[in-house]
Write a protein that holds these residues in place. Structure first.
Motif, PDB file in Angstrom:
ATOM      1  N   UNK A   1       0.858  -1.183   0.000  1.00 32.12           N
ATOM      2  CA  UNK A   1       0.000   0.000   0.000  1.00 32.12           C
ATOM      3  C   UNK A   1       0.892   1.230   0.000  1.00 32.12           C
ATOM      4  N   UNK A   2       0.315   2.396  -0.340  1.00 36.27           N
ATOM      5  CA  UNK A   2       1.119   3.616  -0.284  1.00 36.27           C
ATOM      6  C   UNK A   2       1.736   3.762   1.108  1.00 36.27           C
ATOM      7  N   UNK A   3       3.026   4.015   1.147  1.00 36.41           N
ATOM      8  CA  UNK A   3       3.703   4.208   2.427  1.00 36.41           C
ATOM      9  C   UNK A   3       4.389   2.957   2.952  1.00 36.41           C
ATOM     10  N   UNK A   4       4.088   1.776   2.382  1.00 39.89           N
ATOM     11  CA  UNK A   4       4.770   0.563   2.830  1.00 39.89           C
ATOM     12  C   UNK A   4       6.240   0.573   2.404  1.00 39.89           C
ATOM     13  N   UNK A   5       6.487   1.104   1.206  1.00 39.98           N
ATOM     14  CA  UNK A   5       7.868   1.183   0.727  1.00 39.98           C
ATOM     15  C   UNK A   5       8.424   2.545   1.111  1.00 39.98           C
ATOM     16  N   UNK A   6       9.729   2.629   1.310  1.00 35.03           N
ATOM     17  CA  UNK A   6      10.306   3.939   1.611  1.00 35.03           C
ATOM     18  C   UNK A   6      10.068   4.918   0.459  1.00 35.03           C
ATOM     19  N   UNK A   7       9.964   6.183   0.813  1.00 36.55           N
ATOM     20  CA  UNK A   7       9.897   7.217  -0.220  1.00 36.55           C
ATOM     21  C   UNK A   7      11.277   7.277  -0.881  1.00 36.55           C
ATOM     22  N   UNK A   8      11.286   7.369  -2.192  1.00 36.99           N
ATOM     23  CA  UNK A   8      12.557   7.389  -2.920  1.00 36.99           C
ATOM     24  C   UNK A   8      12.736   8.736  -3.616  1.00 36.99           C
ATOM     25  N   UNK A   9      13.895   9.344  -3.385  1.00 33.07           N
ATOM     26  CA  UNK A   9      14.221  10.608  -4.062  1.00 33.07           C
ATOM     27  C   UNK A   9      15.487  10.373  -4.874  1.00 33.07           C
ATOM     28  N   UNK A  10      15.441  10.767  -6.132  1.00 28.87           N
ATOM     29  CA  UNK A  10      16.623  10.585  -6.992  1.00 28.87           C
ATOM     30  C   UNK A  10      16.991  11.939  -7.595  1.00 28.87           C
ATOM     31  N   UNK A  11      18.121  12.439  -7.159  1.00 28.04           N
ATOM     32  CA  UNK A  11      18.582  13.737  -7.657  1.00 28.04           C
ATOM     33  C   UNK A  11      19.348  13.522  -8.963  1.00 28.04           C
ATOM     34  N   UNK A  12      19.101  14.391  -9.934  1.00 27.10           N
ATOM     35  CA  UNK A  12      19.801  14.343 -11.229  1.00 27.10           C
ATOM     36  C   UNK A  12      19.641  13.000 -11.927  1.00 27.10           C
ATOM     37  N   UNK A  13      18.438  12.523 -11.989  1.00 24.12           N
ATOM     38  CA  UNK A  13      18.180  11.226 -12.620  1.00 24.12           C
ATOM     39  C   UNK A  13      18.667  11.239 -14.081  1.00 24.12           C
ATOM     40  N   UNK A  14      19.288  10.148 -14.474  1.00 26.41           N
ATOM     41  CA  UNK A  14      19.726  10.005 -15.870  1.00 26.41           C
ATOM     42  C   UNK A  14      21.081  10.606 -16.158  1.00 26.41           C
ATOM     43  N   UNK A  15      21.620  11.385 -15.228  1.00 24.15           N
ATOM     44  CA  UNK A  15      22.905  12.051 -15.432  1.00 24.15           C
ATOM     45  C   UNK A  15      23.989  11.011 -15.753  1.00 24.15           C
ATOM     46  N   UNK A  16      24.691  11.218 -16.851  1.00 23.15           N
ATOM     47  CA  UNK A  16      25.774  10.293 -17.209  1.00 23.15           C
ATOM     48  C   UNK A  16      25.328   9.128 -18.071  1.00 23.15           C
TER      49      UNK A  16
END
Lengths: 236, 396
Positions: B292-307
């Motif tokens: 359910x929403x909130x069961x998994x950690x919130x994921x933040x990805x800075x500069x996705x795709x860089x490189x």
């Protein structure tokens, strides 16, 4: 030599327009540069047709690969196109997933801020997708599979390809085409190999003479192409 | 819990004043903005709030957060609001609201209350530089803080544009920085250590994990026949070799270790390892039901795709969005890469626009009509950003 650039959304339009131009203009008159606009780069796939000094006209056909909208790709390339001698640039995009009642608004939207000095820019909207044009080419079903009769299609899909315009009767033409083919265990394949098969099944004479009166978006697009083909040659 | 909005300001009334107006989040979010518009800073703001609430941060010199959350409670969604204000490394105000009830509030002296389970208020005094939400969090006495705590301790921030742990190797017999396996892996503690995450996750889930990593690598254009841990021969710690990630690429006879991978390939592999591990550990905590929403950690990805090259970064984002939707992970990505922007639907976008020291977000939630109208212009998503169409909402 007169030069036209055509930007389309994806493979389906790319191969269809290529074939359509050859059919309308006649083979051996047009030199093509087939390109792909992806990741911000224009990649040349191949050149074909008569040599430049023998060709009557030059057409660059560009597949925007779905990742670049046609209008943006044209505006981005406009300075280079102007500097390399193009006079006319045509775009072809789908109405889908937007609906028929949104067509007017979309037509007005795509015309907004769409100009470049010295270039004649136009965008045509296929209603709702170019598969609507295929749907009304009613002779091709028998070539897909002889069991795919007109009666079976009308009875099972609720769409009459002879009498109804797919433009107004079908919300999602590619889906409808697939569901019609599925009646006899076939499928409509939008991949490159599937498109070549599809084009070999379509009768372009029928498209030109029978589908145009039923489909105003197809008629407008063909007139746009013919406008260029029939235009007088340029000096440069 | 899902973070539904955040608002922030610091150094109010001084020349260092800086603020982010209310930024609302959905399940999947792409934050875009010009350089120095505040993309990374917003990620830092969320991260700083989380590490504070996890009790892992020293008090801040200045900063005022207002964060809204939504907790999935059966079929209901329960709103929660946490506010905190720091000044001169002390907390001048802190409060926590669940639905319409304030369940905790304290002032600058550290004196305040926490609502008891029976509905009364229990008075407390905490040190001026410590958070009441941390000091008085207790699963039995004050369970209202539990979900806030889970959110804050599990938040994973991946800095895709950085070295991203390429130099982090793992010794097989040493304790993991991410903890043991009884309550799951502390993914937040190992965001820069994909090799350790792989080792621990593989030990628990074996082939399922390996298979999902290989499948994802293939889907983004890195077909591999093997992924695992491999001794890095040119590094020697008292006679033993540390372990690093290694893959066998299709068509190559040898292994490619994380040291030898291109930075782009390593980043993609590390992120895929991290995301799949997150999903598997979350599933193992919720056996017998879908996430359910909130069961998994919130994921933040800075500069996705860089490189990464255009095609792979496009595929990677598709993969992440697909997984976020399927496993109900709240995903926040940031980028200023035009090709990434073109490929992510506008409905996931938040454009940041900075006017002086004030950052204003524009997204579907606060500027729906502008986003909807833009669709009819037939332009690329990138044009929405580069031509500043989003500003029409503040002008209109």
């Amino acid at each position: 030599m007169k030069k036209l650039a055509i930007f389309v959304e994806g493979y389906t339009e790319f191969f269809f327009v290529h074939r359509l131009i050859n059919e309308v203009a006649g083979y051996g008159r047009v030199r093509f540069e087939l390109t792909q606009h992806t990741g911000g780069r224009l990649i040349s796939l191949k050149s074909e047709g008569p040599p430049e000094d023998a060709a009557e006209m030059f057409i660059m056909l560009c597949n925007c690969c779905g990742d670049g909208k046609v209008k943006s790709a044209i505006l981005e390339r406009a300075p280079l196109l102007k500097n390399t001698g193009y006079q006319t640039v045509i775009g072809l995009r789908d109405l889908y997933p937007k609906q028929l009642h949104e067509l007017e608004k979309l037509e007005a939207g795509v015309k907004t801020d769409f100009s470049y000095p010295g270039l004649d820019l136009k965008i045509f909207i296929a209603v709702a997708e170019i598969e609507a044009w295929f749907l009304n080419e009613h002779t091709h079903y028998q070539r897909v599979n002889p069991a795919l009769t007109h009666k079976l299609i009308v009875d099972e899909s609720g769409f009459d390809p002879v009498r109804e315009s797919a433009e107004t009767a079908v919300r999602h033409p590619a889906g409808k085409l697939n569901s019609i083919y599925a009646l006899v265990g076939e499928q409509y394949d939008k991949k490159q190999s599937g498109m070549h098969r599809m084009l070999s099944l379509l009768d372009f004479d029928r498209l030109y003479w029978d589908v145009r009166p039923m489909s105003s978006s197809f008629d407008e697009f063909v007139r746009g192409i013919e406008g260029f083909i029939d235009s007088p040659p340029t000096v440069s | 819990m899902y973070l539904t909005s955040i608002e922030y300001q610091e150094h109010q009334g001084t020349s260092n004043y800086w603020s982010v107006k209310k930024l609302e989040f959905g399940n999947v979010n792409l934050i875009v903005g010009k350089n120095s518009s505040g993309k990374s800073r917003i990620i830092n703001i969320i991260n700083a709030l989380a590490v504070s609430l996890a009790g892992r941060a020293a008090p801040f010199g200045s900063g005022s957060w207002s964060a809204e959350f939504e907790r999935q409670k059966g079929l209901q969604r329960e709103p929660q609001v946490y506010k905190v204000e720091f000044k001169d490394t002390a907390i001048v105000h802190e409060s926590f609201k669940v639905k319409s009830n304030t369940v905790m509030e304290r002032g600058a002296s550290g004196e305040g209350y926490v609502a008891s389970r029976k509905g009364g208020r229990v008075k407390y005094q905490v040190p001026r530089d410590r958070l009441m939400a941390v000091m008085r969090s207790d699963p039995y006495q004050h369970p209202q803080f539990e979900h806030l705590k889970i959110w804050s301790t599990s938040l994973c921030v991946y800095r895709f544009g950085s070295e991203f742990g390429k130099g982090s190797l793992t010794m097989q017999n040493q304790p993991s920085p991410a903890g043991g396996q009884q309550d799951g892996l502390d993914m937040a503690a190992a965001v820069d250590n994909a090799s350790n995450v792989f080792l621990m996750t593989h030990a628990k889930f074996g082939f399922d994990f390996e298979f999902s990593v290989l499948q994802d690598l293939e889907s983004i254009g890195y077909p591999c026949t093997y992924v695992g841990m491999h001794p890095i021969q040119n590094i020697n710690f008292a006679g033993s070799f540390p372990l690093g990630l290694a893959v066998k690429e299709a068509g190559l006879a040898c292994l490619t270790t994380q040291n030898d991978m291109s930075q782009g390939m390593y980043r993609a592999l590390a992120l895929i390892v991290q995301v799949n591990a997150n999903i598997l550990w979350a599933q193992s905590r919720k056996v017998g039901r879908e996430l359910l929403p909130g069961d998994s950690p919130m994921i933040i990805i800075d500069d996705i795709g860089e490189g990464l090259d255009f095609d792979r970064s496009k595929r990677l984002i598709h993969l992440l969005v697909q997984k976020a939707l399927k496993y109900k992970i709240q995903l926040i990505m940031s980028s200023n890469d035009r090709f990434i922007m073109n490929d992510v639907p506008l409905e996931y976008w938040t454009v940041l626009h900075r006017e002086g020291s004030v950052v204003r977000p524009f997204n579907y939630m606060n500027s729906k009509s502008v986003f909807d109208e833009f669709e009819y212009l037939g332009l690329n998503n990138f044009d929405f950003f580069s031509h500043e169409y989003f500003k029409a909402s503040s002008q209109g």
